[in-house]
Each structure stands twice: as structure tokens, then as C-alpha cells.
Design a protein around this motif. Structure first.
Motif, PDB file in Angstrom:
ATOM      1  N   GLU A  21      33.379 -30.747  10.058  1.00  0.00           N
ATOM      2  CA  GLU A  21      32.286 -29.770  10.094  1.00  0.00           C
ATOM      3  C   GLU A  21      32.469 -28.768  11.235  1.00  0.00           C
ATOM      4  O   GLU A  21      31.940 -27.658  11.189  1.00  0.00           O
ATOM      5  CB  GLU A  21      30.920 -30.474  10.214  1.00  0.00           C
ATOM      6  N   VAL A  22      33.243 -29.134  12.248  1.00  0.00           N
ATOM      7  CA  VAL A  22      33.520 -28.240  13.372  1.00  0.00           C
ATOM      8  C   VAL A  22      34.895 -27.601  13.216  1.00  0.00           C
ATOM      9  O   VAL A  22      35.059 -26.393  13.401  1.00  0.00           O
ATOM     10  CB  VAL A  22      33.464 -29.008  14.722  1.00  0.00           C
ATOM     11  N   TYR A  23      35.903 -28.419  12.876  1.00  0.00           N
ATOM     12  CA  TYR A  23      37.294 -27.964  12.902  1.00  0.00           C
ATOM     13  C   TYR A  23      37.889 -27.678  11.533  1.00  0.00           C
ATOM     14  O   TYR A  23      39.021 -27.212  11.450  1.00  0.00           O
ATOM     15  CB  TYR A  23      38.153 -29.007  13.633  1.00  0.00           C
ATOM     16  N   GLY A  24      37.175 -27.982  10.466  1.00  0.00           N
ATOM     17  CA  GLY A  24      37.670 -27.717   9.122  1.00  0.00           C
ATOM     18  C   GLY A  24      38.522 -28.854   8.576  1.00  0.00           C
ATOM     19  O   GLY A  24      38.691 -29.895   9.215  1.00  0.00           O
ATOM     20  N   HIS A  25      39.037 -28.650   7.393  1.00  0.00           N
ATOM     21  CA  HIS A  25      39.816 -29.677   6.689  1.00  0.00           C
ATOM     22  C   HIS A  25      41.318 -29.427   6.754  1.00  0.00           C
ATOM     23  O   HIS A  25      42.102 -30.223   6.258  1.00  0.00           O
ATOM     24  CB  HIS A  25      39.358 -29.764   5.228  1.00  0.00           C
ATOM     25  N   THR A  26      41.722 -28.324   7.338  1.00  0.00           N
ATOM     26  CA  THR A  26      43.140 -27.995   7.439  1.00  0.00           C
ATOM     27  C   THR A  26      43.793 -28.898   8.472  1.00  0.00           C
ATOM     28  O   THR A  26      43.274 -29.082   9.571  1.00  0.00           O
ATOM     29  CB  THR A  26      43.307 -26.520   7.851  1.00  0.00           C
ATOM     30  N   THR A  27      44.940 -29.461   8.137  1.00  0.00           N
ATOM     31  CA  THR A  27      45.654 -30.343   9.068  1.00  0.00           C
ATOM     32  C   THR A  27      46.554 -29.516   9.983  1.00  0.00           C
ATOM     33  O   THR A  27      46.858 -28.346   9.700  1.00  0.00           O
ATOM     34  CB  THR A  27      46.521 -31.369   8.311  1.00  0.00           C
ATOM     35  N   LEU A  28      47.008 -30.140  11.045  1.00  0.00           N
ATOM     36  CA  LEU A  28      47.932 -29.463  11.956  1.00  0.00           C
ATOM     37  C   LEU A  28      49.248 -29.160  11.240  1.00  0.00           C
ATOM     38  O   LEU A  28      49.855 -28.117  11.479  1.00  0.00           O
ATOM     39  CB  LEU A  28      48.168 -30.296  13.216  1.00  0.00           C
ATOM     40  N   SER A  29      49.660 -30.035  10.336  1.00  0.00           N
ATOM     41  CA  SER A  29      50.875 -29.768   9.542  1.00  0.00           C
ATOM     42  C   SER A  29      50.693 -28.540   8.661  1.00  0.00           C
ATOM     43  O   SER A  29      51.620 -27.740   8.497  1.00  0.00           O
ATOM     44  CB  SER A  29      51.228 -30.977   8.676  1.00  0.00           C
ATOM     45  N   ILE A  97      48.336 -16.959  25.428  1.00  0.00           N
ATOM     46  CA  ILE A  97      47.070 -16.733  24.741  1.00  0.00           C
ATOM     47  C   ILE A  97      46.395 -18.083  24.585  1.00  0.00           C
ATOM     48  O   ILE A  97      47.010 -19.042  24.109  1.00  0.00           O
ATOM     49  CB  ILE A  97      47.280 -16.060  23.364  1.00  0.00           C
ATOM     50  N   GLU A  98      45.139 -18.151  25.005  1.00  0.00           N
ATOM     51  CA  GLU A  98      44.321 -19.350  24.795  1.00  0.00           C
ATOM     52  C   GLU A  98      43.742 -19.291  23.386  1.00  0.00           C
ATOM     53  O   GLU A  98      43.252 -18.251  22.956  1.00  0.00           O
ATOM     54  CB  GLU A  98      43.187 -19.382  25.829  1.00  0.00           C
ATOM     55  N   LEU A  99      43.800 -20.416  22.687  1.00  0.00           N
ATOM     56  CA  LEU A  99      43.365 -20.467  21.294  1.00  0.00           C
ATOM     57  C   LEU A  99      42.459 -21.664  21.066  1.00  0.00           C
ATOM     58  O   LEU A  99      42.720 -22.754  21.584  1.00  0.00           O
ATOM     59  CB  LEU A  99      44.603 -20.577  20.386  1.00  0.00           C
ATOM     60  N   HIS A 100      41.399 -21.450  20.285  1.00  0.00           N
ATOM     61  CA  HIS A 100      40.513 -22.535  19.845  1.00  0.00           C
ATOM     62  C   HIS A 100      40.127 -22.308  18.388  1.00  0.00           C
ATOM     63  O   HIS A 100      39.890 -21.171  17.975  1.00  0.00           O
ATOM     64  CB  HIS A 100      39.234 -22.584  20.686  1.00  0.00           C
ATOM     65  N   LEU A 101      40.032 -23.390  17.641  1.00  0.00           N
ATOM     66  CA  LEU A 101      39.595 -23.310  16.252  1.00  0.00           C
ATOM     67  C   LEU A 101      38.124 -22.936  16.159  1.00  0.00           C
ATOM     68  O   LEU A 101      37.721 -22.121  15.333  1.00  0.00           O
ATOM     69  CB  LEU A 101      39.822 -24.653  15.551  1.00  0.00           C
ATOM     70  N   SER A 102      37.309 -23.566  16.993  1.00  0.00           N
ATOM     71  CA  SER A 102      35.865 -23.325  16.964  1.00  0.00           C
ATOM     72  C   SER A 102      35.506 -22.257  17.996  1.00  0.00           C
ATOM     73  O   SER A 102      36.286 -21.941  18.890  1.00  0.00           O
ATOM     74  CB  SER A 102      35.105 -24.619  17.268  1.00  0.00           C
ATOM     75  N   ASN A 103      34.294 -21.735  17.866  1.00  0.00           N
ATOM     76  CA  ASN A 103      33.781 -20.804  18.861  1.00  0.00           C
ATOM     77  C   ASN A 103      33.206 -21.638  20.000  1.00  0.00           C
ATOM     78  O   ASN A 103      32.071 -22.108  19.932  1.00  0.00           O
ATOM     79  CB  ASN A 103      32.712 -19.896  18.260  1.00  0.00           C
ATOM     80  N   VAL A 104      33.992 -21.842  21.021  1.00  0.00           N
ATOM     81  CA  VAL A 104      33.583 -22.704  22.130  1.00  0.00           C
ATOM     82  C   VAL A 104      32.336 -22.180  22.837  1.00  0.00           C
ATOM     83  O   VAL A 104      31.592 -22.962  23.442  1.00  0.00           O
ATOM     84  CB  VAL A 104      34.733 -22.917  23.144  1.00  0.00           C
ATOM     85  N   VAL A 119      44.370 -17.340  33.387  1.00  0.00           N
ATOM     86  CA  VAL A 119      45.774 -16.925  33.475  1.00  0.00           C
ATOM     87  C   VAL A 119      46.327 -16.458  32.127  1.00  0.00           C
ATOM     88  O   VAL A 119      47.523 -16.189  32.012  1.00  0.00           O
ATOM     89  CB  VAL A 119      46.655 -18.065  34.056  1.00  0.00           C
ATOM     90  N   ALA A 120      45.460 -16.337  31.126  1.00  0.00           N
ATOM     91  CA  ALA A 120      45.880 -15.902  29.789  1.00  0.00           C
ATOM     92  C   ALA A 120      45.711 -14.393  29.639  1.00  0.00           C
ATOM     93  O   ALA A 120      44.859 -13.789  30.294  1.00  0.00           O
ATOM     94  CB  ALA A 120      45.060 -16.630  28.722  1.00  0.00           C
ATOM     95  N   VAL A 121      46.505 -13.814  28.747  1.00  0.00           N
ATOM     96  CA  VAL A 121      46.336 -12.390  28.445  1.00  0.00           C
ATOM     97  C   VAL A 121      45.154 -12.169  27.518  1.00  0.00           C
ATOM     98  O   VAL A 121      44.638 -11.063  27.420  1.00  0.00           O
ATOM     99  CB  VAL A 121      47.616 -11.755  27.854  1.00  0.00           C
ATOM    100  N   GLY A 122      44.718 -13.226  26.831  1.00  0.00           N
ATOM    101  CA  GLY A 122      43.574 -13.127  25.943  1.00  0.00           C
ATOM    102  C   GLY A 122      43.187 -14.483  25.396  1.00  0.00           C
ATOM    103  O   GLY A 122      43.912 -15.467  25.568  1.00  0.00           O
ATOM    104  N   VAL A 123      42.026 -14.507  24.744  1.00  0.00           N
ATOM    105  CA  VAL A 123      41.474 -15.726  24.164  1.00  0.00           C
ATOM    106  C   VAL A 123      41.067 -15.435  22.722  1.00  0.00           C
ATOM    107  O   VAL A 123      40.414 -14.424  22.453  1.00  0.00           O
ATOM    108  CB  VAL A 123      40.238 -16.213  24.959  1.00  0.00           C
ATOM    109  N   ILE A 124      41.437 -16.341  21.825  1.00  0.00           N
ATOM    110  CA  ILE A 124      41.023 -16.250  20.426  1.00  0.00           C
ATOM    111  C   ILE A 124      40.290 -17.538  20.099  1.00  0.00           C
ATOM    112  O   ILE A 124      40.838 -18.628  20.295  1.00  0.00           O
ATOM    113  CB  ILE A 124      42.234 -16.047  19.490  1.00  0.00           C
ATOM    114  N   CYS A 125      39.060 -17.422  19.618  1.00  0.00           N
ATOM    115  CA  CYS A 125      38.307 -18.626  19.267  1.00  0.00           C
ATOM    116  C   CYS A 125      37.367 -18.342  18.110  1.00  0.00           C
ATOM    117  O   CYS A 125      36.924 -17.209  17.919  1.00  0.00           O
ATOM    118  CB  CYS A 125      37.544 -19.167  20.478  1.00  0.00           C
ATOM    119  N   GLY A 126      37.091 -19.395  17.332  1.00  0.00           N
ATOM    120  CA  GLY A 126      36.086 -19.318  16.288  1.00  0.00           C
ATOM    121  C   GLY A 126      36.571 -18.940  14.907  1.00  0.00           C
ATOM    122  O   GLY A 126      35.772 -18.853  13.985  1.00  0.00           O
ATOM    123  N   PHE A 127      37.859 -18.729  14.723  1.00  0.00           N
ATOM    124  CA  PHE A 127      38.376 -18.300  13.433  1.00  0.00           C
ATOM    125  C   PHE A 127      39.089 -19.406  12.665  1.00  0.00           C
ATOM    126  O   PHE A 127      39.792 -19.128  11.702  1.00  0.00           O
ATOM    127  CB  PHE A 127      39.299 -17.092  13.603  1.00  0.00           C
TER     128      PHE A 127
END
Length: 147
Positions: A21-29, A97-104, A119-127
């Protein structure tokens, strides 16, 4: 050829089954396959790794020097606790680049603090899983703009 290290931290090996419900059904593979296809289509070299241990992640960041041009890091919970990962990224001298699946920022208060973002050039989260593709494209654009 531009090479990007996509590094995944603790518990991301459980994607698809852990809190879907937070991270979805897609696997890391699934995400790795999606990233590899995208990298091939855009002539990018790609290393894709996951580890649950902070020291191993630090070792991978150190080893990226001279091998990769940039790092996309989904550090999971270490984002909010690990000064050591922040220091490793800073010392590596590679854009990250810092990345998160959820919108932290829409979650618990403790998740609003990021040592990695400092120390990151940018952050992507929530997508969700699509964030990995966004991060690859953002890193490619960042590297191209530097010349």
C-alpha cells in the motif's frame, strides 16, 4: 559511455511484498529490468545493487570512484539516520541523486529529515518505481550539462 550506479539500501529486497500500500507491487527485480532496458535505450552503463548493510553500501560508494560517473541512491531508512552514508557520498566526489518510492514528506515526521539530501544534486520521491527512470534521466542530464 556514461555509467551510473543504482544503489538500494535496507529492506528494498522485499519490494512487492513489504507494505504494498506504500511501496506498490513492483519488485526490485522488475525495477532492475526496467532500468536496464532504459539504460540500453539511452546508451548508459548501469550497475544495479542492493544490500541491507550500511558498511557494504559505503564500500560500494567508495568503489564507484573511477568506475561510475554518478550514483542514484535509495538508501531506505538509512536516509534519515546515516551520517556515514552522507560522508561516503561526499568523499566519493561523484554526483548523487537521492531516491524514494514514496513521498517521504507525506509520511512520518522522522522521514522528513535526510542526511543524503545534504550532499545530493537532487531528490526524487513519491513516484514509485517510475522514480528510478526519472532519476536515471536526471543524472544523465546533470552529467551532460557538466560537459
Amino acid at each position: 559511455m556514461t555509467s551510473i550506479l543504482v544503489l538500494n539500501g535496507p529492506n528494498l529486497n522485499l519490494m512487492g511484498v513489504r507494505q504494498p500500500e506504500v511501496y506498490g507491487h513492483t519488485t526490485l527485480s522488475d525495477i532492475e529490468a526496467m532500468c536496464r532496458a532504459h539504460a540500453t535505450a539511452h546508451d548508459l552503463g548501469l550497475a544495479f545493487e542492493q544490500n541491507n548493510h550500511e558498511g557494504v553500501l559505503i564500500d560500494r560508494i567508495h568503489a564507484a570512484r573511477g568506475t561510475h560517473d554518478g550514483i542514484v541512491l535509495n538508501a531506505g531508512a538509512y536516509t534519515h539516520t546515516s551520517v556515514a552514508l552522507m560522508d561516503a557520498l561526499s568523499s566519493a566526489g561523484l554526483p548523487a541523486i537521492e531516491l524514494h518510492l514514496s513521498n517521504v514528506h507525506a509520511r512520518e515526521e522522522f522521514r522528513h529529515v535526510s542526511h543524503i539530501a545534504k550532499v545530493a544534486v537532487g531528490v526524487i520521491c513519491g513516484f514509485g518505481a517510475q522514480g528510478y527512470i526519472l532519476a536515471l534521466d536526471a543524472m544523465r542530464g546533470h552529467l551532460e550539462s557538466r560537459g
